[in-house]
Write a protein that holds these residues in place. Structure first.
Motif, PDB file in Angstrom:
ATOM      1  N   THR A  57      15.599 -59.872  44.201  1.00  0.00           N
ATOM      2  CA  THR A  57      14.453 -59.804  43.288  1.00  0.00           C
ATOM      3  C   THR A  57      13.429 -58.841  43.877  1.00  0.00           C
ATOM      4  N   GLY A  58      12.931 -57.935  43.045  1.00  0.00           N
ATOM      5  CA  GLY A  58      11.893 -57.034  43.534  1.00  0.00           C
ATOM      6  C   GLY A  58      11.799 -55.786  42.690  1.00  0.00           C
ATOM      7  N   ASP A  59      10.854 -54.943  43.075  1.00  0.00           N
ATOM      8  CA  ASP A  59      10.707 -53.666  42.374  1.00  0.00           C
ATOM      9  C   ASP A  59      11.605 -52.631  43.049  1.00  0.00           C
ATOM     10  N   ALA A  60      12.492 -52.049  42.260  1.00  0.00           N
ATOM     11  CA  ALA A  60      13.517 -51.177  42.829  1.00  0.00           C
ATOM     12  C   ALA A  60      12.931 -49.909  43.446  1.00  0.00           C
ATOM     13  N   GLU A  61      11.840 -49.433  42.858  1.00  0.00           N
ATOM     14  CA  GLU A  61      11.262 -48.182  43.398  1.00  0.00           C
ATOM     15  C   GLU A  61      10.763 -48.423  44.828  1.00  0.00           C
TER      16      GLU A  61
ATOM     17  N   ALA B  48      19.562 -50.309  40.192  1.00  0.00           N
ATOM     18  CA  ALA B  48      18.108 -50.435  40.340  1.00  0.00           C
ATOM     19  C   ALA B  48      17.434 -51.060  39.112  1.00  0.00           C
ATOM     20  N   MET B  49      18.188 -51.349  38.061  1.00  0.00           N
ATOM     21  CA  MET B  49      17.639 -52.037  36.882  1.00  0.00           C
ATOM     22  C   MET B  49      18.674 -53.078  36.465  1.00  0.00           C
ATOM     23  N   ALA B  50      18.807 -54.111  37.278  1.00  0.00           N
ATOM     24  CA  ALA B  50      20.017 -54.947  37.224  1.00  0.00           C
ATOM     25  C   ALA B  50      20.101 -55.867  36.021  1.00  0.00           C
ATOM     26  N   GLY B  51      18.971 -56.340  35.473  1.00  0.00           N
ATOM     27  CA  GLY B  51      19.024 -57.274  34.344  1.00  0.00           C
ATOM     28  C   GLY B  51      19.857 -58.496  34.705  1.00  0.00           C
ATOM     29  N   LEU B  52      20.844 -58.797  33.874  1.00  0.00           N
ATOM     30  CA  LEU B  52      21.731 -59.937  34.141  1.00  0.00           C
ATOM     31  C   LEU B  52      22.941 -59.536  34.991  1.00  0.00           C
ATOM     32  N   CYS B  53      22.939 -58.306  35.469  1.00  0.00           N
ATOM     33  CA  CYS B  53      23.968 -57.830  36.422  1.00  0.00           C
ATOM     34  C   CYS B  53      25.363 -57.707  35.814  1.00  0.00           C
ATOM     35  N   ARG B  54      25.449 -57.613  34.498  1.00  0.00           N
ATOM     36  CA  ARG B  54      26.813 -57.519  33.928  1.00  0.00           C
ATOM     37  C   ARG B  54      27.499 -56.223  34.342  1.00  0.00           C
ATOM     38  N   ASP B  55      26.766 -55.096  34.268  1.00  0.00           N
ATOM     39  CA  ASP B  55      27.365 -53.830  34.702  1.00  0.00           C
ATOM     40  C   ASP B  55      27.657 -53.888  36.208  1.00  0.00           C
ATOM     41  N   ALA B  56      26.719 -54.454  36.960  1.00  0.00           N
ATOM     42  CA  ALA B  56      26.918 -54.567  38.420  1.00  0.00           C
ATOM     43  C   ALA B  56      28.164 -55.397  38.730  1.00  0.00           C
TER      44      ALA B  56
ATOM     45  N   LEU C 109      20.915 -46.563  36.916  1.00  0.00           N
ATOM     46  CA  LEU C 109      19.756 -46.981  36.111  1.00  0.00           C
ATOM     47  C   LEU C 109      20.197 -47.283  34.684  1.00  0.00           C
ATOM     48  N   ASP C 110      19.842 -48.479  34.218  1.00  0.00           N
ATOM     49  CA  ASP C 110      20.150 -48.839  32.823  1.00  0.00           C
ATOM     50  C   ASP C 110      18.892 -49.342  32.149  1.00  0.00           C
ATOM     51  N   PRO C 111      18.117 -48.412  31.528  1.00  0.00           N
ATOM     52  CA  PRO C 111      16.894 -48.859  30.860  1.00  0.00           C
ATOM     53  C   PRO C 111      17.115 -49.256  29.406  1.00  0.00           C
ATOM     54  N   MET C 112      18.382 -49.404  28.940  1.00  0.00           N
ATOM     55  CA  MET C 112      18.539 -49.378  27.480  1.00  0.00           C
ATOM     56  C   MET C 112      18.839 -50.674  26.747  1.00  0.00           C
ATOM     57  N   PHE C 113      19.068 -51.796  27.381  1.00  0.00           N
ATOM     58  CA  PHE C 113      19.383 -53.040  26.688  1.00  0.00           C
ATOM     59  C   PHE C 113      20.461 -52.833  25.628  1.00  0.00           C
ATOM     60  N   ALA C 114      21.599 -52.319  26.047  1.00  0.00           N
ATOM     61  CA  ALA C 114      22.697 -52.057  25.104  1.00  0.00           C
ATOM     62  C   ALA C 114      23.179 -53.363  24.496  1.00  0.00           C
TER      63      ALA C 114
ATOM     64  N   ALA D 283      13.603 -64.671  37.043  1.00  0.00           N
ATOM     65  CA  ALA D 283      14.497 -65.547  36.254  1.00  0.00           C
ATOM     66  C   ALA D 283      15.840 -64.862  36.006  1.00  0.00           C
ATOM     67  N   LEU D 284      15.821 -63.565  35.732  1.00  0.00           N
ATOM     68  CA  LEU D 284      17.076 -62.837  35.465  1.00  0.00           C
ATOM     69  C   LEU D 284      17.907 -62.719  36.749  1.00  0.00           C
ATOM     70  N   ALA D 285      17.226 -62.384  37.842  1.00  0.00           N
ATOM     71  CA  ALA D 285      17.942 -62.268  39.124  1.00  0.00           C
ATOM     72  C   ALA D 285      18.559 -63.603  39.508  1.00  0.00           C
TER      73      ALA D 285
ATOM     74  N   ILE E 124      19.082 -54.838  42.061  1.00  0.00           N
ATOM     75  CA  ILE E 124      17.651 -55.148  42.185  1.00  0.00           C
ATOM     76  C   ILE E 124      17.080 -55.434  40.797  1.00  0.00           C
ATOM     77  N   GLU E 125      16.471 -56.591  40.644  1.00  0.00           N
ATOM     78  CA  GLU E 125      15.868 -56.961  39.352  1.00  0.00           C
ATOM     79  C   GLU E 125      14.483 -57.512  39.609  1.00  0.00           C
ATOM     80  N   ARG E 126      13.510 -56.985  38.851  1.00  0.00           N
ATOM     81  CA  ARG E 126      12.121 -57.388  39.134  1.00  0.00           C
ATOM     82  C   ARG E 126      11.737 -58.716  38.480  1.00  0.00           C
ATOM     83  N   VAL E 127      12.501 -59.156  37.464  1.00  0.00           N
ATOM     84  CA  VAL E 127      12.191 -60.454  36.827  1.00  0.00           C
ATOM     85  C   VAL E 127      12.976 -61.549  37.546  1.00  0.00           C
TER      86      VAL E 127
HETATM   87  C1  LIG Z   1      18.491 -53.046  30.141  1.00  0.00           C
HETATM   88  S1  LIG Z   1      18.223 -54.198  31.415  1.00  0.00           S
HETATM   89  C2  LIG Z   1      19.677 -53.935  32.418  1.00  0.00           C
HETATM   90  C3  LIG Z   1      20.919 -54.633  31.923  1.00  0.00           C
HETATM   91  C4  LIG Z   1      22.025 -54.619  32.939  1.00  0.00           C
HETATM   92  N1  LIG Z   1      22.606 -53.284  33.093  1.00  0.00           N
HETATM   93  C5  LIG Z   1      23.101 -55.629  32.671  1.00  0.00           C
HETATM   94  O1  LIG Z   1      24.297 -55.232  32.676  1.00  0.00           O
HETATM   95  O2  LIG Z   1      22.807 -56.823  32.487  1.00  0.00           O
HETATM   96  C6  LIG Z   1      16.980 -53.366  32.353  1.00  0.00           C
HETATM   97  C7  LIG Z   1      16.370 -54.248  33.443  1.00  0.00           C
HETATM   98  O3  LIG Z   1      15.682 -53.411  34.366  1.00  0.00           O
HETATM   99  C8  LIG Z   1      14.632 -54.180  34.926  1.00  0.00           C
HETATM  100  N2  LIG Z   1      13.708 -53.237  35.577  1.00  0.00           N
HETATM  101  C9  LIG Z   1      12.959 -52.281  34.990  1.00  0.00           C
HETATM  102  N3  LIG Z   1      12.250 -51.587  35.908  1.00  0.00           N
HETATM  103  C10 LIG Z   1      12.568 -52.127  37.126  1.00  0.00           C
HETATM  104  C11 LIG Z   1      12.176 -51.859  38.469  1.00  0.00           C
HETATM  105  N4  LIG Z   1      11.295 -50.873  38.757  1.00  0.00           N
HETATM  106  N5  LIG Z   1      12.712 -52.598  39.465  1.00  0.00           N
HETATM  107  C12 LIG Z   1      13.593 -53.593  39.206  1.00  0.00           C
HETATM  108  N6  LIG Z   1      14.007 -53.906  37.943  1.00  0.00           N
HETATM  109  C13 LIG Z   1      13.510 -53.186  36.926  1.00  0.00           C
HETATM  110  C14 LIG Z   1      14.075 -54.932  33.728  1.00  0.00           C
HETATM  111  O4  LIG Z   1      13.365 -56.094  34.160  1.00  0.00           O
HETATM  112  C15 LIG Z   1      15.356 -55.265  32.953  1.00  0.00           C
HETATM  113  O5  LIG Z   1      15.799 -56.564  33.265  1.00  0.00           O
END
Ligand SMILES: C[S@@+](CC[C@H](N)C(=O)[O-])C[C@H]1O[C@@H](n2cnc3c(N)ncnc32)[C@H](O)[C@@H]1O
Length: 187
Positions: A91-95, A43-51, A112-117, A69-71, A64-67
């Protein structure tokens, strides 16, 4: 600053090649003990590396990624690949997206990955900086977390920095990684 999201060479390709079910991320999803890999919503996919790692290990993943460009970058990276048969990027809001699922469509796991590791590798650090710049400041994930717990049929997995407390109460167990912790909430 250039992003490198290639399945053929570079840090992501290396991570995918060396991915094992016994690594900390798949352990949090119970992969070593399962015969059938779970369905997952990242639900916080970013660049989808974990996915991509989860899909590589057999999970059916909707990311699901809300930005946009990243999706788009993630979707382009997997386009035409074998990984693309198990990973769908939306692309969209995961909630909102999770709230629209019927009980039959509910995934076994929500991640959920909110942390930008940032791993030690320079390219991954650069990618994360770009990702963070595009994503903007992190917002409160409390309501997404609550929605995830309502929808997941089996568990919610949350990636956390080791120094931070859990996102919410009720952690069933935690899996310690090298620079991260995965908090697992079982239903
Ligand atoms: C830390 S990054 C995830 C990195 C990812 N695990 C990876 O492996 O690339 C967190 C992402 O969650 C997205 N995000 C935050 N809240 C969101 C929401 N409600 N719906 C969809 N994406 C969301 C942000 O735009 C951001 O790109």
């Amino acid at each position: 600053m250039a992003l490198e999201l290639s399945l053929r060479h570079g840090p992501l390709a290396q991570r995918l090649r060396s991915a094992r079910k016994t690594d900390s991320l798949p352990r949090a999803f119970g992969l070593p003990r399962r015969t059938t890999p779970p369905t997952v919503v990242d639900a916080m996919a970013g660049l989808c590396r974990d996915a991509m790692v989860l899909a590589k290990l057999g999970c059916q993943v909707t990311a699901i990624e809300r930005v946009p460009a990243l999706a788009m970058l993630a979707a382009a990276a997997i386009d035409g690949s074998e990984l693309g048969t198990r990973l769908s990027v939306q692309t969209g809001d995961a909630e909102t997206w999770l709230a629209g699922l019927s009980p039959e469509q509910a995934p076994e796991v929500v991640y959920l990955d909110p942390m930008f590791a940032e791993s030690g590798k320079a390219q991954v650090k650069k990618d994360m900086q770009v990702c963070r710049a595009l994503a903007g400041p992190p917002d409160d994930t409390a309501s997404l977390f609550a929605q995830a717990k309502q929808v997941a049929r089996e568990r919610v997995v949350v990636k956390r920095h080791p120094d931070l407390p859990p996102l919410g109460p009720g952690v069933s167990f935690a899996v310690e990684g090298e620079r991260v912790r995965f908090d697992v909430y079982l239903r």
